[in-house]
Design a protein around this motif. Structure first.
Motif, PDB file in Angstrom:
ATOM      1  N   PHE A   1      49.049  42.716  22.465  1.00 10.71           N
ATOM      2  CA  PHE A   1      49.909  41.532  22.471  1.00 10.71           C
ATOM      3  C   PHE A   1      50.493  41.279  23.863  1.00 10.71           C
ATOM      4  N   GLN A   2      50.886  42.354  24.532  1.00 10.56           N
ATOM      5  CA  GLN A   2      51.416  42.204  25.888  1.00 10.56           C
ATOM      6  C   GLN A   2      50.349  41.648  26.824  1.00 10.56           C
ATOM      7  N   SER A   3      49.135  42.119  26.624  1.00 14.73           N
ATOM      8  CA  SER A   3      48.025  41.625  27.447  1.00 14.73           C
ATOM      9  C   SER A   3      47.831  40.123  27.262  1.00 14.73           C
ATOM     10  N   ILE A   4      47.885  39.692  25.993  1.00 11.47           N
ATOM     11  CA  ILE A   4      47.732  38.257  25.719  1.00 11.47           C
ATOM     12  C   ILE A   4      48.883  37.472  26.338  1.00 11.47           C
ATOM     13  N   SER A   5      50.092  38.008  26.220  1.00 16.16           N
ATOM     14  CA  SER A   5      51.254  37.335  26.801  1.00 16.16           C
ATOM     15  C   SER A   5      51.071  37.142  28.302  1.00 16.16           C
ATOM     16  N   LYS A   6      50.538  38.185  28.946  1.00 13.36           N
ATOM     17  CA  LYS A   6      50.289  38.085  30.384  1.00 13.36           C
ATOM     18  C   LYS A   6      49.220  37.044  30.693  1.00 13.36           C
ATOM     19  N   LEU A   7      48.176  36.989  29.834  1.00 16.52           N
ATOM     20  CA  LEU A   7      47.107  36.012  30.056  1.00 16.52           C
ATOM     21  C   LEU A   7      47.633  34.589  29.959  1.00 16.52           C
ATOM     22  N   VAL A   8      48.475  34.344  28.939  1.00 20.94           N
ATOM     23  CA  VAL A   8      49.019  33.000  28.764  1.00 20.94           C
ATOM     24  C   VAL A   8      49.904  32.631  29.949  1.00 20.94           C
ATOM     25  N   GLU A   9      50.765  33.564  30.333  1.00 22.89           N
ATOM     26  CA  GLU A   9      51.651  33.311  31.461  1.00 22.89           C
ATOM     27  C   GLU A   9      50.841  33.104  32.739  1.00 22.89           C
ATOM     28  N   GLY A  10      49.798  33.929  32.883  1.00 25.15           N
ATOM     29  CA  GLY A  10      48.967  33.807  34.082  1.00 25.15           C
ATOM     30  C   GLY A  10      48.202  32.508  34.130  1.00 25.15           C
ATOM     31  N   ALA A  11      47.809  31.994  32.940  1.00 23.12           N
ATOM     32  CA  ALA A  11      47.059  30.740  32.894  1.00 23.12           C
ATOM     33  C   ALA A  11      47.874  29.577  33.421  1.00 23.12           C
ATOM     34  N   LEU A  12      49.213  29.679  33.283  1.00 23.43           N
ATOM     35  CA  LEU A  12      50.084  28.605  33.764  1.00 23.43           C
ATOM     36  C   LEU A  12      50.278  28.671  35.275  1.00 23.43           C
ATOM     37  N   ASN A  13      49.891  29.784  35.857  1.00 27.18           N
ATOM     38  CA  ASN A  13      50.056  29.946  37.314  1.00 27.18           C
ATOM     39  C   ASN A  13      48.753  30.396  37.959  1.00 27.18           C
ATOM     40  N   LYS A  14      47.639  29.831  37.495  1.00 34.66           N
ATOM     41  CA  LYS A  14      46.342  30.357  37.906  1.00 34.66           C
ATOM     42  C   LYS A  14      45.986  30.055  39.352  1.00 34.66           C
ATOM     43  N   VAL A  15      46.697  29.140  39.985  1.00 35.42           N
ATOM     44  CA  VAL A  15      46.384  28.903  41.379  1.00 35.42           C
ATOM     45  C   VAL A  15      47.055  29.894  42.309  1.00 35.42           C
ATOM     46  N   ASN A  16      47.665  30.895  41.739  1.00 41.77           N
ATOM     47  CA  ASN A  16      48.227  31.971  42.535  1.00 41.77           C
ATOM     48  C   ASN A  16      47.085  32.879  42.972  1.00 41.77           C
ATOM     49  N   THR A  17      46.854  32.970  44.257  1.00 40.45           N
ATOM     50  CA  THR A  17      45.675  33.692  44.741  1.00 40.45           C
ATOM     51  C   THR A  17      45.740  35.193  44.467  1.00 40.45           C
ATOM     52  N   SER A  18      46.882  35.688  44.045  1.00 43.89           N
ATOM     53  CA  SER A  18      46.931  37.123  43.727  1.00 43.89           C
ATOM     54  C   SER A  18      46.024  37.457  42.567  1.00 43.89           C
ATOM     55  N   ARG A  19      45.644  36.422  41.777  1.00 42.20           N
ATOM     56  CA  ARG A  19      44.722  36.653  40.663  1.00 42.20           C
ATOM     57  C   ARG A  19      43.396  37.212  41.153  1.00 42.20           C
ATOM     58  N   LEU A  20      43.080  36.902  42.398  1.00 40.63           N
ATOM     59  CA  LEU A  20      41.799  37.354  42.934  1.00 40.63           C
ATOM     60  C   LEU A  20      41.888  38.735  43.598  1.00 40.63           C
ATOM     61  N   ARG A  21      43.045  39.330  43.581  1.00 38.64           N
ATOM     62  CA  ARG A  21      43.202  40.618  44.258  1.00 38.64           C
ATOM     63  C   ARG A  21      42.284  41.654  43.646  1.00 38.64           C
ATOM     64  N   LYS A  22      41.480  42.259  44.472  1.00 35.77           N
ATOM     65  CA  LYS A  22      40.509  43.260  44.011  1.00 35.77           C
ATOM     66  C   LYS A  22      40.954  44.644  44.454  1.00 35.77           C
ATOM     67  N   ILE A  23      40.700  45.611  43.597  1.00 33.80           N
ATOM     68  CA  ILE A  23      40.995  47.004  43.925  1.00 33.80           C
ATOM     69  C   ILE A  23      39.746  47.830  43.662  1.00 33.80           C
ATOM     70  N   ILE A  24      39.758  49.056  44.132  1.00 37.05           N
ATOM     71  CA  ILE A  24      38.616  49.949  43.943  1.00 37.05           C
ATOM     72  C   ILE A  24      38.849  50.785  42.691  1.00 37.05           C
ATOM     73  N   VAL A  25      37.897  50.720  41.763  1.00 39.58           N
ATOM     74  CA  VAL A  25      38.038  51.425  40.483  1.00 39.58           C
ATOM     75  C   VAL A  25      36.715  52.105  40.128  1.00 39.58           C
ATOM     76  N   PRO A  26      36.762  53.170  39.312  1.00 42.25           N
ATOM     77  CA  PRO A  26      35.519  53.802  38.821  1.00 42.25           C
ATOM     78  C   PRO A  26      34.913  52.946  37.707  1.00 42.25           C
ATOM     79  N   ILE A  27      33.655  52.611  37.837  1.00 39.24           N
ATOM     80  CA  ILE A  27      33.002  51.726  36.875  1.00 39.24           C
ATOM     81  C   ILE A  27      32.946  52.350  35.485  1.00 39.24           C
ATOM     82  N   ASP A  28      32.744  53.687  35.401  1.00 37.75           N
ATOM     83  CA  ASP A  28      32.658  54.350  34.094  1.00 37.75           C
ATOM     84  C   ASP A  28      33.948  54.170  33.300  1.00 37.75           C
TER      85      ASP A  28
END
Length: 717
Positions: A542-569
């Motif tokens: 539910f928290q994840s969905i809440s974040k998605l909805v909130e993020g959708a209202l501010n999608k032109v915030n370029t921080s959405r594109l911030r990439k980090i290094i993670v293990p694919i597995d």
């Protein structure tokens, strides 16, 4: 037993003439169509004894002396043919003889095989809509006789008579020396007053009735003559009507389909082929061989189009249908969005065309070898019979081409935007170099002058301040171009084929499915173990969905594109774990074979989970609904500097004809929106990766996608 028989009242002529055929344009069109069916290579329309045109298009230019004459050089008719065919209502002659062979006299004798258009046997009565009096002058193909028949349509208003009781007088004459076969219709006592606007509209409509293909225009021509008196002299203005609307439009798709479902398309941009592909269009209800061409118009094209045609693209219409050289109305008219283009555009304005953006044509045939028999004309002469599966399949075929053209155009525009930003970056860098060089040159120049030291010091200070200000402004331009570059990337990713709303809703839909699966999974555990259930997973979802909805209202915030290094597995395992309850409920076995331990990639983990893996899992669940032993297999392997992820299921698979278009907008094999795979493709390409559909010789892998993502070998990279 005794029998009853129908009788036909004379009034029926009016019903199928001036009342069934609703306006003068359709009536003249019906006459021209009959000329085409008669093998004519040329038809001439003459407006005689009309008035000169004035500045006001609303000016009435007809009077009681005005008449319209339509002449062709077709096969004509003998007296017996007039009696047998022209004078009989609903004659089946054309329907029985779909192919006519003619010997047409022009500069030489030649044979023409032509598919006839008319089949209802009522189009001839359209002349009654135009005028109450008709003189028909016919010379048959053998030049054996000239037959002149006079019709007074007012005589058919006598309801006390049967139609066969109304006489039409005729006479036979010798064929004049040098005459050719054909038919002439002189229509007098015009029922309506004609304005300049009516005549201009008629010519415009007749141009659109003709095929836009030049080769076909050479086979059949329409000449328009307008005669009037000016200063006591007869003036005759003449022109050949040609449909050249598409000659200058540069971005388009040309698609052909043969009777066996084998197709080929080419995308053109500035007269160059930029994309081409063979495909197979599978259909349970084949509609035969078809050709189409669809043009995209940008703002500049629309401006030129309006000047050339005299209409905006919205007024002109959209994608029209032709059969054997002639328009099938009302498809593609300004009020007729038969493909529901605007409806889909309203659902996703960012990445779809509206009717104002496209025009084009579809070519059908009466030729039995072309197999278009399932697409029949409606009985009222307007449109095709639409409540048949062949018509729906035709629409699907047209939409396939629209999707391909949409994909090309929007990718092109995205590339152009990025190119413009790159130019801005180069110019801003050049500006900074120029400022530094200019300040240095000024200093060198001042050093060589005899200027007092105090003035030099003051000049250096002002010059330094001025140079710093220029550099600051150059930095502003440089930073703006970088931010614009990010915004373009964000916007392309946000729209993910269908705009902010669809991106948000599609992701939320997947998340809701997870929540629903968790609830069912916990209920299952409750029944089985009779223990309390932790709400942690539910809270996280539910928290994840809440974040998605909130993020959708501010999608032109370029921080959405911030990439980090993670293990694919770990990313893969996290997604599978969150989906396990739903997969268990659906009785789907998930097998993960991960050979990429400690392999790191650079990505946005949320996008990798939500836009990519959850979309693929959701599609697999749908594809496996009708399968007994359901399996999803996720495998990874290292291939030099890339990690390959193979995502497979043993579901219903993908229809071969749809494979080339699965990453295109609105393409779906699971009754979904057709947006998921388009989103997946864009998201992977944003990571400098690639996704492909691959075919494996393994019955457990009916559908397999291979994802290639660059490996980060050094965490500090």
């Amino acid at each position: 037993m005794p029998e009853l028989r129908f009788r036909t009242n004379a009034k029926v002529e009016r019903l199928i003439g001036r009342e069934l055929i609703t306006n003068n344009k359709i009536a003249i069109f019906e006459i021209i169509k009959n000329s085409y069916d008669a093998g004519a290579k040329k038809v001439e329309i003459t407006f005689r004894n009309f008035l000169p045109f004035r500045d006001n298009n609303g000016t009435i230019v007809s009077d009681t002396r005005s008449y319209i004459k339509v002449c062709d050089n077709g096969k004509g008719m003998t007296l017996d043919e007039i009696k047998e065919y022209w004078m009989e209502l609903g004659t089946p002659n054309k329907e029985k003889n779909r192919v006519e062979h003619f010997r047409v006299r022009d500069s030489q004798i030649e044979s023409i095989a032509r598919r006839v258009n008319g089949e209802k046997g009522i189009g001839r009565f359209g002349v009654d809509k135009i005028g109450s009096s008709l003189i028909m002058d016919s010379i048959d193909r053998h030049l054996s006789m000239r037959t002149i028949v006079k019709f007074n349509w007012e005589h058919f208003n006598n309801t006390n008579k049967l139609i066969e009781e109304v006489p039409c007088k005729y006479k036979i004459r010798n064929v004049p020396l040098g005459a050719h076969s054909g038919l002439s219709l002189k229509i007098k006592n015009l029922r309506d007053l004609w304005s300049q606007r009516d005549i201009i509209a008629l010519k415009r409509s007749l141009r659109k009735f003709l095929s836009p293909i030049q080769a076909e225009n050479d086979e059949f021509k329409i000449l328009f003559h307008y005669e009037y008196k000016e200063n006591g002299k007869v003036v005759r203005d003449s022109e050949e009507l040609i449909n050249d609307t598409f000659d200058y439009l540069k971005t388009n798709i040309s698609t052909t389909l043969d009777i066996n479902g084998n197709g080929f398309y080419e995308v053109y941009d500035k007269d160059e082929i930029v994309e081409e592909k063979n495909f197979n269009f599978e259909s349970k209800h084949p509609f035969g061989a078809v050709e189409l061409r669809i043009f995209y118009l940008d703002r500049y094209d629309k401006s030129i189009f309006s000047k050339k045609v005299g209409l905006t693209t919205r007024e002109y219409g959209n994608i029209k249908i032709f059969r054997e050289n002639f328009r099938i109305l009302p498809y593609g008219e300004s009020h007729n969005d038969w493909l529901e283009i605007d409806n889909k555009h309203a659902q996703g304005v960012f990445r779809t065309f509206a009717t104002r953006d496209v025009i084009g044509y579809i070519l059908l045939s009466y030729d039995p070898e072309k197999g278009n028999s399932g697409l029949r004309d409606a009985t009222d002469r307007v449109g095709l019979i639409e409540d048949v599966p062949e018509f729906d399949e035709l629409k699907n075929f047209v939409w396939m081409s629209i999707k391909i053209l949409q994909e090309y155009v929007f990718n092109r525009e995205k590339a152009r935007a990025k190119e413009a930003v790159n130019i801005l970056k180069i110019e801003s860098a050049s500006l900074k170099d120029d400022v530094v060089q200019m300040v240095s040159s000024f200093k060198n120049f001042v050093d060589k002058t005899e200027m007092p030291k105090t003035e030099k010091k003051m000049f250096y200070k002002e010059l330094s301040t001025y140079g710093d200000e220029l550099l600051r402004k150059a930095d502003v331009v440089d930073n703006a171009s970088k931010e614009l570059d990010k915004k373009i990337t964000v916007f392309a990713q946000i729209t993910a084929k269908e705009g902010i709303l669809y991106d948000m809703l599609h992701t939320i839909k997947n998340k809701l499915a997870v929540i629903n699966a968790q609830i069912r999974g916990f209920s299952y555990q409750l029944d089985k173990l009779n223990v309390s259930i932790s709400t942690t997973e539910l809270d996280i979802a539910f928290q994840s969905i809440s974040k998605l909805v909130e993020g959708a209202l501010n999608k032109v915030n370029t921080s959405r594109l911030r990439k980090i290094i993670v293990p694919i597995d770990k990313v893969i395992q996290d997604v599978v774990d969150s989906y396990k309850p739903r997969l268990h409920e659906e009785k789907i076995e998930v097998l993960t074979i991960l050979k990429s331990q400690e392999i790191m990639i650079r990505c946005n983990p949320e996008i990798l989970k939500n836009n990519i893996f959850e979309n693929l899992l959701d599609n697999s669940v749908k594809a496996l609904q009708s399968i007994n032993s359901k399996k999803i297999i996720i495998e990874t392997e290292v291939d030099n500097s890339y990690v390959n992820i193979f995502f497979s299921d043993n579901g219903v698979g993908i229809i071969e004809s749809k494979v080339p278009f699965i990453f295109s907008l609105w393409s779906s094999n699971t009754d979904g929106t057709g947006i998921g795979l388009a989103t997946v493709k864009d998201s992977i390409e944003d990571m400098d990766g690639q996704i492909d559909y691959v075919e494996l010789d393994d019955t457990n892998k009916k559908t397999t996608f291979r994802i290639r993502i660059p490996i980060i070998k050094n965490v500090g990279d």
